[in-house]
Write a protein that holds these residues in place. Sequence first.
Motif, PDB file in Angstrom:
ATOM      1  N   THR A 236       0.861  -1.187   0.000  1.00 20.43           N
ATOM      2  CA  THR A 236       0.000   0.000   0.000  1.00 20.43           C
ATOM      3  C   THR A 236       0.897   1.237   0.000  1.00 20.43           C
ATOM      4  OG1 THR A 236      -0.022   0.185   2.404  1.00 20.43           O
ATOM      5  CG2 THR A 236      -1.765  -1.156   1.407  1.00 20.43           C
ATOM      6  N   GLY A 237       0.317   2.368  -0.333  1.00 20.52           N
ATOM      7  CA  GLY A 237       1.097   3.599  -0.403  1.00 20.52           C
ATOM      8  C   GLY A 237       1.710   3.984   0.931  1.00 20.52           C
ATOM      9  N   ASN A 238       0.946   3.866   2.013  1.00 18.63           N
ATOM     10  CA  ASN A 238       1.493   4.269   3.313  1.00 18.63           C
ATOM     11  C   ASN A 238       2.639   3.356   3.737  1.00 18.63           C
ATOM     12  OD1 ASN A 238       0.064   6.571   3.824  1.00 18.63           O
ATOM     13  ND2 ASN A 238      -1.465   5.608   5.151  1.00 18.63           N
ATOM     14  N   LYS A 239       2.516   2.072   3.436  1.00 16.32           N
ATOM     15  CA  LYS A 239       3.592   1.144   3.794  1.00 16.32           C
ATOM     16  C   LYS A 239       4.828   1.453   2.945  1.00 16.32           C
ATOM     17  CE  LYS A 239       2.340  -2.898   5.650  1.00 16.32           C
ATOM     18  NZ  LYS A 239       1.805  -4.262   5.766  1.00 16.32           N
ATOM     19  N   ALA A 240       4.596   1.698   1.673  1.00 12.04           N
ATOM     20  CA  ALA A 240       5.710   2.009   0.771  1.00 12.04           C
ATOM     21  C   ALA A 240       6.395   3.308   1.199  1.00 12.04           C
ATOM     22  CB  ALA A 240       5.206   2.122  -0.668  1.00 12.04           C
ATOM     23  N   LEU A 241       5.598   4.260   1.648  1.00  9.92           N
ATOM     24  CA  LEU A 241       6.173   5.532   2.095  1.00  9.92           C
ATOM     25  C   LEU A 241       7.052   5.310   3.322  1.00  9.92           C
ATOM     26  CD1 LEU A 241       6.133   8.634   1.570  1.00  9.92           C
ATOM     27  CD2 LEU A 241       4.291   8.783   3.243  1.00  9.92           C
ATOM     28  N   ALA A 242       6.549   4.523   4.270  1.00  7.71           N
ATOM     29  CA  ALA A 242       7.321   4.238   5.479  1.00  7.71           C
ATOM     30  C   ALA A 242       8.637   3.549   5.118  1.00  7.71           C
ATOM     31  CB  ALA A 242       6.501   3.359   6.430  1.00  7.71           C
ATOM     32  N   LEU A 243       8.558   2.546   4.236  1.00  2.53           N
ATOM     33  CA  LEU A 243       9.773   1.830   3.837  1.00  2.53           C
ATOM     34  C   LEU A 243      10.722   2.741   3.067  1.00  2.53           C
ATOM     35  CD1 LEU A 243       8.203  -1.584   2.753  1.00  2.53           C
ATOM     36  CD2 LEU A 243       9.668  -1.178   4.752  1.00  2.53           C
ATOM     37  N   GLY A 244      10.162   3.621   2.254  1.00  2.00           N
ATOM     38  CA  GLY A 244      10.992   4.554   1.482  1.00  2.00           C
ATOM     39  C   GLY A 244      11.733   5.530   2.381  1.00  2.00           C
TER      40      GLY A 244
END
Lengths: 626, 342
Positions: A236-244
């Motif tokens: 998901t976008g929020n997970k990807a943002l956190a990982l990024g």
Amino acid sequence: MTDVHSLDRVVIRFAGDSGDGMQLTGDRFTSDTATLGNDFATLPNFPAEIRAPQGTIAGVSSFQLHFSQGDVKTPGDQPDVLVAMNPASLKANIGDLKRGGLIVADRNEFNRRNLAKVGYAADPLSDGSLDAYQLHAIDLTAMTVAAVAPFGLGRKDASRAKNMFALGLLTWLYTRPAEHTLEFLDSKFAKRPEIRDSNKAAFLAGHAFGETTETFAVRFEVGAAVVPPGEYRQITGNKALALGLMAGAERAGLPLFLGAYPITPASDVLHELSLAKEHGVTTFQAEDEIAAAGAALGASYAGHLGVTTTSGPGMALKSETISLAVMLEQPLVVCDIQRAGPATGMPTKTEQADLFQALYGRHGEAPLPVLAAKSPADCFAIAIEGVRIALRYRTPVIILSDGYLANGAEPWLVPDLASIDRIDPAFATEPNGPDGTFLPYARDERLARPLAVPGTPGLEHRIGGIERADGTGAISYAPDNHDRMVRLRQAKVDGIAAEIPDLEVVDPSGEADVLVLGWGSTWGPIDAARRLAAKAGRPVATAHLRHLNPLPANTGEVLRAYKRVIIPEMNLGQLATVLRATYLVDVQSFSRVRGLPISPAELSEYLISVADEFARAAATAGKDAR
Amino acid sequence: MSTGLAKIPLSLTPLNRKEFVSDQEVRWCPGCGDYAVLAAFQSLMPQLGIARENTVIVSGIGCSSRFPYYVDTYGMHSIHGRAPAIATGVAIARPDLAVWVVTGDGDALSIGGNHLIHALRRNVNITIMLFNNRIYGLTKGQFSPTSEAGKVTKSSPAGSLDHPFNPVTLALGAEASFVARTIDSDRKHLTEVLTAAVNHRGASLVEIYQNCPIFNDGAFDGLKEVDSPAVIPLVHGQPITFAKGELGVVRGADGRLRVRATSDVAPSDLVVHDAHAKDATLAFELSQLTDTQTLSASPIGIFRDVDRSVFDDQTRKQVSMPLDRASELQKLITGRDTWTVL
């Protein structure tokens, strides 16, 4: 044995009451779809109220999944299948269902009381009003209760497993593997065996129901999509943002510090990073949005990667701190997960109307870089880009995502961290001025200043919100100095354009008169609309901005190369206004602010009408010429 | 516990006051109480023995918040009211820094009230110097949240209607672990209190009565006379007496604190100050002896100094950096549920 038909793509919408577990059901179906190698996109849509009144339209929660053996860029316009757990969810969603589409409804819930609650005078399951669809009215509740009877739950608890019955049925209907969901239930309810067993029984009962009854004449399969080889996961976008953000910090060799205050739809980034303490991530849930930004700025000053995440109303509160970061020229990554506004607006619905706030929402001349992710997975890459720019240029950076990207999921080719360029924070360790002095506002070739972290001997200095003398950083009220510093800060941000990629145009036919230019989460709908228009014989070109400030260096050139430029936005034309002002090009706005992603079908119809307008004009011009 | 300066590197060479004087010209009004605090601070710093580069002073906005510019350490002059929030970020990120917050009555108690109480309740290891001049000085003389009710200023020509804050009471209400009050003109007391405050591990709030000669001159004159009967000195372990020992604090039959002539009570009836009491009740009661209207009485000294868990220490305890950070992160990026496309 039921026939199996192959399909290219399917859109399923699970809809029920907020308490019916539709998000979980959708998530599970998505996971099973992912493991089959389908490309997919999802759209969770839920009320802001945690427990909205039961059985009402306001309380309907839905999850839409689009999966295909071709590529998928959006969660789809019209569902092919609607799972309706009660009258409210049927009423709220039937208007979107494709004519001839499949409805699976829980007959048990269609009682007089529930029908009256949403204004159905007659039962739509029996009054013939759904004749245009393939209706399967099944007593999901009764069958679930019967299936879970051995586990000794009361009727209320027993019937709560009916979402698993529905999932089991759909799993059979679309030939998904069953074992992943069973494993999932094993681990999720490991500590509550009666709940675990009843959910598994309901799931298997749903699956068996499909297999043994002759209710469904055919079942379907959707083959694996052709995508680049590699290892994939769902994101998901929020997970990807956190990982990024974590990846950016790791590449920079800095600890990550997140200051945040809970706000929908950004809270999941705080949750994700709070789980990552063993990766050197510090999260600070502050007393308010202002303190969240302030603490992140303090941590940045102390040598960490300072990040703050929020949504529109929180951005408004943080703007004073962001302005200070502009003045200090201190790195800070600010993520705005946009939602429908203003004020509370519609917190769980998407919008991209904070562009002006990101670009201009500060006092004084306070330029800063603004980036926007184009898809859920792109949130990872955009976060790293944000970290890179913040550290390299000593500046706050705003990253825009939105509710659709935040909660939407898609398959993601897992990136190799080691192949991502390292980021050098290049902290100052030596004096850079005459006689061993330190000049905190001297500048390098990018106009970036040196950063000396507290604890560095010999470089003690003071920074602050008062205008500083060029070079020395001493307080200065000199008129010419202020003029110079304002221009330097602007030139520094403008200069970033030299290090960002050019705007790329997708125009497979090379014959398009019309360019559709988007930013942020409209990327998927725009690309889908382009394909629909191309299929209808009207080629259009598309391009997408990930950098909103500064804009790519070739933006003006691209805009001027087309007869018509259309800017679809989930706002009233904010990017369009910027482009008109910047490039004096008469771009046209395509605005939808319904709290939902732009519909590819609607956009493609508009694009086709514009293309036809050009064709007619060309024909008329041809006649005149003769 | 309570070594607020633990984990901070010591200076390799002895430091002197001059090394803490920056090259910036001090621009407070002549006669401003801020000069006295600055001088006391610059004299105190070398005595702490910590490396100069490991001190950070964060300030908000207001006359007193210019303070960091004048001290040759690291410093940030930030935003009105927000210094405690920014300092919290600095303190969490770096246990090796001594973090000071410089603020005023308007900065800390009006626009920044929320950040102040939360920094205190969390017990972040920072030392807050709250310069209280009972007026807005930098904006040229409006009433502040500590001004007496009825104060006539440019913004309150008919007299202000605000009931004044008692900063010590407020801090104790937030369960601050170190709360003290001192006066700009009493250099010795000021230095002692600041030394105790910075050595306290956790959030320390020091209210400094500070004269503004331009907009509120003489606000504390009643407290500055020799043996002023208005000053109630608080010394841990000592019976509380003042006015040359003529008055003392006793507990009345109703359980409340009373001021009585010492000649009328037995010495054993005098309340003995206990700054280290776990419970904040006595400190709170003592703070209530302050006459926030006319300052006819004001306890001066350390009201409370107790150890309790320190937010930034606890935060760091939860966080760890893996030895092989990149490969651990790669595992997280990959996740547990992947599929392979050939």
